[in-house]
Design a protein around this motif. Structure first.
Motif, PDB file in Angstrom:
ATOM      1  N   VAL A   1       0.782  -1.095   0.086  1.00 11.89           N
ATOM      2  CA  VAL A   1      -0.048  -0.056   0.044  1.00 11.89           C
ATOM      3  C   VAL A   1       1.051   1.331   0.008  1.00 11.89           C
ATOM      4  CG1 VAL A   1      -1.895   1.347   1.071  1.00 11.89           C
ATOM      5  CG2 VAL A   1      -1.710  -1.302   1.292  1.00 11.89           C
ATOM      6  N   TYR A   2       0.949   2.065  -1.077  1.00 14.12           N
ATOM      7  CA  TYR A   2       1.905   3.034  -1.135  1.00 14.12           C
ATOM      8  C   TYR A   2       1.210   4.387  -2.177  1.00 14.12           C
ATOM      9  CZ  TYR A   2       2.713   2.331  -6.280  1.00 14.12           C
ATOM     10  OH  TYR A   2       2.843   2.106  -7.617  1.00 14.12           O
ATOM     11  N   ASP A   3       1.936   5.274  -2.143  1.00 12.35           N
ATOM     12  CA  ASP A   3       1.543   6.429  -2.809  1.00 12.35           C
ATOM     13  C   ASP A   3       1.900   6.538  -4.267  1.00 12.35           C
ATOM     14  OD1 ASP A   3       0.162   8.962  -3.133  1.00 12.35           O
ATOM     15  OD2 ASP A   3       1.850  10.125  -2.108  1.00 12.35           O
ATOM     16  N   PHE A   4       0.751   6.015  -5.117  1.00 11.20           N
ATOM     17  CA  PHE A   4       1.176   6.086  -6.563  1.00 11.20           C
ATOM     18  C   PHE A   4       1.133   7.417  -7.006  1.00 11.20           C
ATOM     19  CE2 PHE A   4      -0.200   5.897 -10.905  1.00 11.20           C
ATOM     20  CZ  PHE A   4       0.211   4.535 -11.352  1.00 11.20           C
ATOM     21  N   LYS A   5       2.207   7.790  -7.715  1.00  5.37           N
ATOM     22  CA  LYS A   5       2.409   9.236  -8.216  1.00  5.37           C
ATOM     23  C   LYS A   5       2.443   9.227  -9.897  1.00  5.37           C
ATOM     24  CE  LYS A   5       5.304  10.521  -4.284  1.00  5.37           C
ATOM     25  NZ  LYS A   5       4.138  11.119  -3.753  1.00  5.37           N
ATOM     26  N   CYS A   6       1.619  10.206 -10.211  1.00  6.02           N
ATOM     27  CA  CYS A   6       1.476  10.258 -11.978  1.00  6.02           C
ATOM     28  C   CYS A   6       2.420  11.683 -12.284  1.00  6.02           C
ATOM     29  CB  CYS A   6      -0.006  10.353 -12.200  1.00  6.02           C
ATOM     30  SG  CYS A   6      -0.251  10.848 -13.926  1.00  6.02           S
ATOM     31  N   VAL A   7       3.111  11.696 -13.433  1.00  2.99           N
ATOM     32  CA  VAL A   7       3.755  12.856 -13.911  1.00  2.99           C
ATOM     33  C   VAL A   7       2.631  13.767 -14.261  1.00  2.99           C
ATOM     34  CG1 VAL A   7       5.622  11.458 -15.067  1.00  2.99           C
ATOM     35  CG2 VAL A   7       3.517  12.042 -16.308  1.00  2.99           C
ATOM     36  N   GLU A   8       1.317  13.659 -14.254  1.00  2.00           N
ATOM     37  CA  GLU A   8       0.330  14.673 -14.408  1.00  2.00           C
ATOM     38  C   GLU A   8       0.348  15.521 -13.200  1.00  2.00           C
ATOM     39  OE1 GLU A   8      -3.109  13.157 -15.834  1.00  2.00           O
ATOM     40  OE2 GLU A   8      -2.236  12.757 -17.692  1.00  2.00           O
ATOM     41  N   GLY A   9       0.711  15.085 -12.057  1.00  3.82           N
ATOM     42  CA  GLY A   9       0.867  15.678 -11.112  1.00  3.82           C
ATOM     43  C   GLY A   9      -0.039  15.390  -9.729  1.00  3.82           C
TER      44      GLY A   9
END
Length: 259
Positions: free
Chosen positions: A138-146
């Motif tokens: 369970v983690y913080d998924f990060k997108c390049v869109e911000g």
């Protein structure tokens, strides 16, 4: 009688303020001119020829490549991303793109083709993958869109996959390549990131089988990378010492895309 030398009078406060304002404006003007020239130089510089990467100006791609080398030199597989309790995971997992998922698929017939460094092909089924120990994250998924979102995934740890299927020799290469079954979406991963202890071949989302729009039956979850590297619906895996194809790198994005 000799002329006496005039003593230089100190500047008044008003004169000092005017002098500082003049200098500040001068520095600002010079800085603005330099920034404009730099922008003009970058915007008019030639675009890179499309190959493994593309879509960007040559100087920018060179800078991105040097940045990759810098971060790869300091990357450590001992550094783990922050994890969270399952209760914090999003119930509605955000989905951005269907690239590579448009083709019909019969889940029961799915197999992943693994091409070894010597060219030998292996075909691995979901039954084989699911017989191995499951790992959850369970983690913080990060997108390049911000945007970012805490997500809960389960599957086979990449390191366990490598060990079970005898691919240790392949991990001595520099890169792992992954593609969707229709070969429309590809990612290239530096090997240290690919075999990071938190990288998993996921087949569950929120404790349930992954739905089709999130990459069923098997997708990549690689917490040390932005979302564009988390390939949905893996069909092919390769190993090489040269950069494998990468969909978004050809569109001008950073090939490394690390966090």
């Amino acid at each position: 009688m000799k002329n006496q030398k005039k003593t230089k009078q100190p500047l008044t406060i008003d004169q000092k303020i005017k002098r500082r304002n003049f200098l500040s404006l001068g520095v600002f003007a010079l800085g603005s001119a330099a920034a404009y020239k730099g922008w003009r130089w970058l915007s008019t510089s030639p675009e890179e020829l499309t190959g493994v990467t593309g879509g960007g100006q040559v100087p920018l791609r060179r800078a991105l490549n040097k940045t990759e080398l810098f971060f790869r030199n300091f990357f450590s597989r001992n550094h783990l991303v922050k994890t969270y309790p399952k209760a914090m995971a999003a119930k509605n997992v955000r989905q951005n793109s269907d690239i590579g998922l448009e083709s019909d698929i019969v889940l029961a017939d799915w197999k992943m083709e693994v091409k070894r460094a010597n060219g030998e092909l292996m075909y691995i089924t979901m039954d084989q993958i699911k017989t191995l120990p499951k790992t959850e994250i369970v983690y913080d998924f990060k997108c390049v869109e911000g945007w970012d979102q805490i997500q809960y995934w389960g599957g086979l740890k990449m390191l366990d996959f490598i060990e079970h299927f005898g691919l240790a020799e392949e991990t001595k290469t520099q890169y792992m390549g992954l593609m969707t079954p229709d070969k429309e979406y590809q990612v290239g991963l530096d090997m240290d990131s690919a075999i990071h202890p938190q990288t998993i071949l996921a087949y569950e989302m929120n404790g349930q089988p992954i739905p089709l729009n999130h990459g069923a039956p098997l997708r990549l979850i690689i917490p040390v990378k932005y979302g564009i590297k988390n390939l949905k619906r893996i069909g092919y895996m390769t190993f090489s010492n040269t950069r494998p194809p990468d969909y978004w790198a050809r569109e001008g994005y950073d090939y490394y895309s690390g966090l």
